[in-house]
Write an enzyme that holds these catalytic residues in place. Sequence first.
Site, PDB file in Angstrom:
ATOM      1  N   TYR A   1       0.823  -1.203   0.000  1.00 40.60           N
ATOM      2  CA  TYR A   1       0.000   0.000   0.000  1.00 40.60           C
ATOM      3  C   TYR A   1       0.861   1.258   0.000  1.00 40.60           C
ATOM      4  O   TYR A   1       0.368   2.340  -0.306  1.00 40.60           O
ATOM      5  CB  TYR A   1      -0.923   0.045   1.226  1.00 40.60           C
ATOM      6  CG  TYR A   1      -1.908  -1.081   1.360  1.00 40.60           C
ATOM      7  CD1 TYR A   1      -2.105  -2.025   0.348  1.00 40.60           C
ATOM      8  CD2 TYR A   1      -2.657  -1.213   2.521  1.00 40.60           C
ATOM      9  CE1 TYR A   1      -3.013  -3.066   0.501  1.00 40.60           C
ATOM     10  CE2 TYR A   1      -3.566  -2.245   2.680  1.00 40.60           C
ATOM     11  CZ  TYR A   1      -3.735  -3.170   1.668  1.00 40.60           C
ATOM     12  OH  TYR A   1      -4.623  -4.194   1.841  1.00 40.60           O
TER      13      TYR A   1
ATOM     14  N   HIS B   1       0.587 -11.806   2.217  1.00 40.93           N
ATOM     15  CA  HIS B   1      -0.429 -11.071   1.481  1.00 40.93           C
ATOM     16  C   HIS B   1      -1.150 -11.935   0.445  1.00 40.93           C
ATOM     17  O   HIS B   1      -2.370 -11.858   0.292  1.00 40.93           O
ATOM     18  CB  HIS B   1       0.186  -9.840   0.803  1.00 40.93           C
ATOM     19  CG  HIS B   1      -0.786  -8.749   0.532  1.00 40.93           C
ATOM     20  ND1 HIS B   1      -0.447  -7.413   0.544  1.00 40.93           N
ATOM     21  CD2 HIS B   1      -2.115  -8.777   0.257  1.00 40.93           C
ATOM     22  CE1 HIS B   1      -1.515  -6.682   0.278  1.00 40.93           C
ATOM     23  NE2 HIS B   1      -2.541  -7.496   0.095  1.00 40.93           N
TER      24      HIS B   1
END
Length: 262
Positions: free
Chosen positions: A38, A96
């Site tokens: 991010y 992730h």
Amino acid sequence: MPGFGLGTWQNDDPDACAESVRTALDIGYRHVDTAQIYRNEAAVGRGLAAADVDREEIFLATKVWTNKLAHDDVIESTEESLERLGTDYLDLLYVHWPSGEYDPEGTLSAFEQLQADGRIERIGVSNFEPEHLEAARDAIDAPIFANQVEMHPLLQQRELREICADAGIELVAYSPLARGDVFDVDVLSEIADANGVSEAQVSLAWLREKAVTPIPKATGSDHIRDNWASLSLELSDDEIERIDSIDTERRKVNPDFGPSAW
């Protein structure tokens, strides 16, 4: 783990991200979710520092990206995440995606090492299908605490919910508003109108009824507060059944490297 959190995916304006984290924590949120990819961990850290909340009261999670999942890279990149976030430990660290450099034994043994060293408290995975969960659980002795996946009334994850419940694995829902699609679902709009709330609150309350932890992204104060207000919404059995009966599967996040695209 607090049963409701703030997601920060695509919250990439540093000042707006920091302010959204501070606002959410000051309202009452105690769960903040971010990820290396991010590119906002430093901004999240600024928001944590600015809020009038002790670090020990906050459940903080981040995720290791696919190109950092080799054993040594997990250790190094997590240390970098901790520095950016301005904290000595993480409450939860996720793989992730089961992709890229991911290897169950090599990757998760690094997570175990970080846990033993006190750098993380819990081990999590994200975007794992049942077969990936099984391999992960077989790879290490430490428990898998949570699986973070896309989930909302248009992608109800029935099989995965059952498997995780049986295995004692928490489910965390990202994109719990289907990236805005919940506002265009008649069933959700009718229930929202009947209760004087938003479709977002209905979707979030439904997830809570399924013992799933939603982490909706919101940047503006109004949206942060509206999502938080879902905690006061109690859906009736009939309303839950109507949402359960939505017969569709609309996945909003499906990259070509993800298991659902294979």
